[in-house]
Scaffold this motif. Structure first.
Motif, PDB file in Angstrom:
ATOM      1  N   SER A   1     -16.241  -2.724 -11.305  1.00 47.23           N
ATOM      2  CA  SER A   1     -15.750  -4.055 -11.688  1.00 47.23           C
ATOM      3  C   SER A   1     -14.871  -4.006 -12.928  1.00 47.23           C
ATOM      4  N   MET A   2     -14.680  -2.803 -13.470  1.00 45.37           N
ATOM      5  CA  MET A   2     -13.876  -2.649 -14.679  1.00 45.37           C
ATOM      6  C   MET A   2     -12.718  -1.684 -14.444  1.00 45.37           C
ATOM      7  N   VAL A   3     -11.841  -1.638 -15.415  1.00 41.52           N
ATOM      8  CA  VAL A   3     -10.733  -0.679 -15.370  1.00 41.52           C
ATOM      9  C   VAL A   3     -11.292   0.740 -15.426  1.00 41.52           C
ATOM     10  N   SER A   4     -10.508   1.689 -14.999  1.00 42.93           N
ATOM     11  CA  SER A   4     -10.979   3.071 -14.879  1.00 42.93           C
ATOM     12  C   SER A   4     -11.425   3.698 -16.197  1.00 42.93           C
ATOM     13  N   ASP A   5     -10.803   3.290 -17.330  1.00 44.93           N
ATOM     14  CA  ASP A   5     -11.153   3.891 -18.615  1.00 44.93           C
ATOM     15  C   ASP A   5     -12.077   2.984 -19.440  1.00 44.93           C
TER      16      ASP A   5
ATOM     17  N   VAL B   1     -24.875 -10.259 -27.445  1.00 45.14           N
ATOM     18  CA  VAL B   1     -26.336 -10.343 -27.300  1.00 45.14           C
ATOM     19  C   VAL B   1     -26.980  -9.497 -28.387  1.00 45.14           C
ATOM     20  N   THR B   2     -28.219  -9.803 -28.679  1.00 52.92           N
ATOM     21  CA  THR B   2     -28.936  -9.082 -29.720  1.00 52.92           C
ATOM     22  C   THR B   2     -29.628  -7.849 -29.164  1.00 52.92           C
ATOM     23  N   GLY B   3     -29.988  -6.920 -30.057  1.00 52.36           N
ATOM     24  CA  GLY B   3     -30.780  -5.776 -29.645  1.00 52.36           C
ATOM     25  C   GLY B   3     -29.963  -4.668 -29.020  1.00 52.36           C
ATOM     26  N   ALA B   4     -30.700  -3.796 -28.283  1.00 53.26           N
ATOM     27  CA  ALA B   4     -30.098  -2.574 -27.737  1.00 53.26           C
ATOM     28  C   ALA B   4     -29.379  -2.803 -26.418  1.00 53.26           C
ATOM     29  N   MET B   5     -28.456  -3.736 -26.391  1.00 54.09           N
ATOM     30  CA  MET B   5     -27.629  -3.999 -25.210  1.00 54.09           C
ATOM     31  C   MET B   5     -26.230  -4.381 -25.660  1.00 54.09           C
ATOM     32  N   PHE B   6     -25.250  -4.231 -24.743  1.00 51.99           N
ATOM     33  CA  PHE B   6     -23.902  -4.721 -25.016  1.00 51.99           C
ATOM     34  C   PHE B   6     -23.497  -5.684 -23.905  1.00 51.99           C
ATOM     35  N   LYS B   7     -23.149  -6.905 -24.277  1.00 51.34           N
ATOM     36  CA  LYS B   7     -22.649  -7.904 -23.339  1.00 51.34           C
ATOM     37  C   LYS B   7     -21.528  -8.675 -24.015  1.00 51.34           C
ATOM     38  N   MET B   8     -20.453  -8.878 -23.265  1.00 55.18           N
ATOM     39  CA  MET B   8     -19.301  -9.614 -23.800  1.00 55.18           C
ATOM     40  C   MET B   8     -18.758 -10.496 -22.684  1.00 55.18           C
ATOM     41  N   LYS B   9     -18.801 -11.810 -22.882  1.00 55.00           N
ATOM     42  CA  LYS B   9     -18.460 -12.750 -21.821  1.00 55.00           C
ATOM     43  C   LYS B   9     -17.047 -12.567 -21.301  1.00 55.00           C
ATOM     44  N   ASN B  10     -16.094 -12.432 -22.181  1.00 61.42           N
ATOM     45  CA  ASN B  10     -14.701 -12.256 -21.779  1.00 61.42           C
ATOM     46  C   ASN B  10     -14.250 -10.817 -22.019  1.00 61.42           C
ATOM     47  N   ASP B  11     -15.007  -9.895 -21.466  1.00 63.37           N
ATOM     48  CA  ASP B  11     -14.723  -8.467 -21.622  1.00 63.37           C
ATOM     49  C   ASP B  11     -13.360  -8.149 -20.997  1.00 63.37           C
TER      50      ASP B  11
ATOM     51  N   VAL C   1     -11.001  -8.825  -9.489  1.00 64.93           N
ATOM     52  CA  VAL C   1     -12.017  -8.671  -8.447  1.00 64.93           C
ATOM     53  C   VAL C   1     -13.378  -8.467  -9.098  1.00 64.93           C
ATOM     54  N   GLY C   2     -13.386  -7.691 -10.167  1.00 62.69           N
ATOM     55  CA  GLY C   2     -14.629  -7.416 -10.873  1.00 62.69           C
ATOM     56  C   GLY C   2     -15.283  -8.671 -11.414  1.00 62.69           C
ATOM     57  N   ARG C   3     -14.486  -9.608 -11.892  1.00 61.82           N
ATOM     58  CA  ARG C   3     -15.033 -10.843 -12.428  1.00 61.82           C
ATOM     59  C   ARG C   3     -15.764 -11.627 -11.341  1.00 61.82           C
ATOM     60  N   PHE C   4     -15.203 -11.625 -10.132  1.00 63.48           N
ATOM     61  CA  PHE C   4     -15.825 -12.355  -9.020  1.00 63.48           C
ATOM     62  C   PHE C   4     -17.118 -11.678  -8.567  1.00 63.48           C
ATOM     63  N   ILE C   5     -17.075 -10.351  -8.379  1.00 60.09           N
ATOM     64  CA  ILE C   5     -18.269  -9.677  -7.863  1.00 60.09           C
ATOM     65  C   ILE C   5     -19.376  -9.635  -8.915  1.00 60.09           C
ATOM     66  N   ARG C   6     -19.016  -9.732 -10.189  1.00 64.50           N
ATOM     67  CA  ARG C   6     -20.039  -9.826 -11.236  1.00 64.50           C
ATOM     68  C   ARG C   6     -20.671 -11.211 -11.233  1.00 64.50           C
ATOM     69  N   LYS C   7     -19.829 -12.227 -11.086  1.00 62.84           N
ATOM     70  CA  LYS C   7     -20.323 -13.603 -11.093  1.00 62.84           C
ATOM     71  C   LYS C   7     -21.309 -13.833  -9.962  1.00 62.84           C
TER      72      LYS C   7
ATOM     73  N   GLY D   1     -24.822 -18.377  -7.224  1.00 66.84           N
ATOM     74  CA  GLY D   1     -24.554 -19.548  -8.045  1.00 66.84           C
ATOM     75  C   GLY D   1     -24.888 -19.349  -9.502  1.00 66.84           C
ATOM     76  N   SER D   2     -25.114 -18.095  -9.909  1.00 62.00           N
ATOM     77  CA  SER D   2     -25.490 -17.841 -11.293  1.00 62.00           C
ATOM     78  C   SER D   2     -24.347 -18.139 -12.255  1.00 62.00           C
ATOM     79  N   LYS D   3     -24.659 -18.884 -13.297  1.00 59.07           N
ATOM     80  CA  LYS D   3     -23.684 -19.156 -14.351  1.00 59.07           C
ATOM     81  C   LYS D   3     -23.919 -18.245 -15.558  1.00 59.07           C
ATOM     82  N   ASP D   4     -24.915 -17.364 -15.415  1.00 54.61           N
ATOM     83  CA  ASP D   4     -25.328 -16.560 -16.558  1.00 54.61           C
ATOM     84  C   ASP D   4     -24.890 -15.114 -16.467  1.00 54.61           C
ATOM     85  N   ALA D   5     -24.269 -14.711 -15.357  1.00 52.00           N
ATOM     86  CA  ALA D   5     -23.874 -13.308 -15.211  1.00 52.00           C
ATOM     87  C   ALA D   5     -22.480 -13.067 -15.766  1.00 52.00           C
ATOM     88  N   PHE D   6     -22.351 -12.003 -16.598  1.00 52.79           N
ATOM     89  CA  PHE D   6     -21.019 -11.596 -17.055  1.00 52.79           C
ATOM     90  C   PHE D   6     -21.057 -10.152 -17.488  1.00 52.79           C
TER      91      PHE D   6
END
Length: 228
Positions: A90-94, A108-118, A124-130, A223-228
């Motif tokens: 769902s992301m670019v090759s690099d 997000v806090t703690g030992a994770m990385f999440k960025m809404k507008n990565d 296509v990746g944005r759709f299949i993630r959603k 229908g998840s609004k929380d996945a990114f």
């Protein structure tokens, strides 16, 4: 916020460690039935989703002909054993190389990385993630036994390096494609809350609980609004 299903299984607000004896005393019938359910579910899912797999693969290739359709990543499973987890790319090759420049934007806090507008995520990746379609290749991990249909999210090695002894309890059981965290807000739930949800699941595991989580996952899948 935790879902109603998660709230039903909260017995205490005080963090409690899970003893090895609790796991040793776990019903062998449950563990056997869970594995049978995993195998049947993975086979049926792969067959029913085969056409969707084909369509998604074409869409990924059309947008980025040079990139691979599938993406494999090292994750940490039961008792700290590492394995390759599969997803639709769902992301670019690099993407991995560009991560170090984005860590400061972690949402997000703690030992994770999440960025809404990565910026690494493709169209296509944005759709299949959603819709969580990018997660479907994990059915192959379930069939192999690396993962279960239901269980804690399998973390990255760099995340586990930051774990406390308490956090490492997440690794006492086989990780899953879905779980209490996934149906309780996903990216809107912080790391500490995710750990507590996972430990709630481990303490209360049963076939009925697994089926409830799977059913809830199907309801929110598209229908998840929380996945990114």
């Amino acid at each position: 916020m935790p879902s109603e299903l998660a709230k039903q299984h909260v017995h205490t607000n005080t963090p409690q460690k899970i003893s090895q004896q609790q796991l040793l005393d776990e019903n062998k019938f449950y563990l056997t039935a869970k594995r049978v359910m995993d195998i049947i579910g993975a086979i049926v899912g792969l067959i029913l989703m085969s056409l969707l797999f084909f369509v998604v693969a074409i869409a990924i290739k059309v947008e980025d002909p040079k990139g691979a359709v599938f993406f494999s990543q090292t994750r940490v499973g039961k008792n700290g054993k590492e394995f390759k987890m599969y997803k639709f790319r769902s992301m670019v090759s690099d993407a991995e190389e560009r991560l170090k420049d984005l860590l400061k934007y972690n949402e997000v806090t703690g030992a994770m990385f999440k960025m809404k507008n990565d910026p690494r995520v493709t169209r296509v990746g944005r759709f299949i993630r959603k819709t969580s379609i990018d997660e479907l290749p994990q059915l192959w991990n379930v069939l192999k036994g690396d993962m279960s249909l239901v269980g804690p999210r399998p973390p990255l090695p760099r995340e586990v390096e930051k774990y406390t002894e308490y956090d490492r309890q997440r690794l006492l059981v086989t990780p899953g494609c879905t779980g209490l965290w996934q149906i309780s807000g996903r990216s809107n739930v912080g790391f500490k809350e995710m750990v507590e949800l996972d430990l709630q699941y481990i303490r209360n595991r049963s076939i009925l609980f697994d089926l409830k989580i799977i059913f809830k996952t199907v309801l929110v899948l598209f229908g998840s609004k929380d996945a990114f």
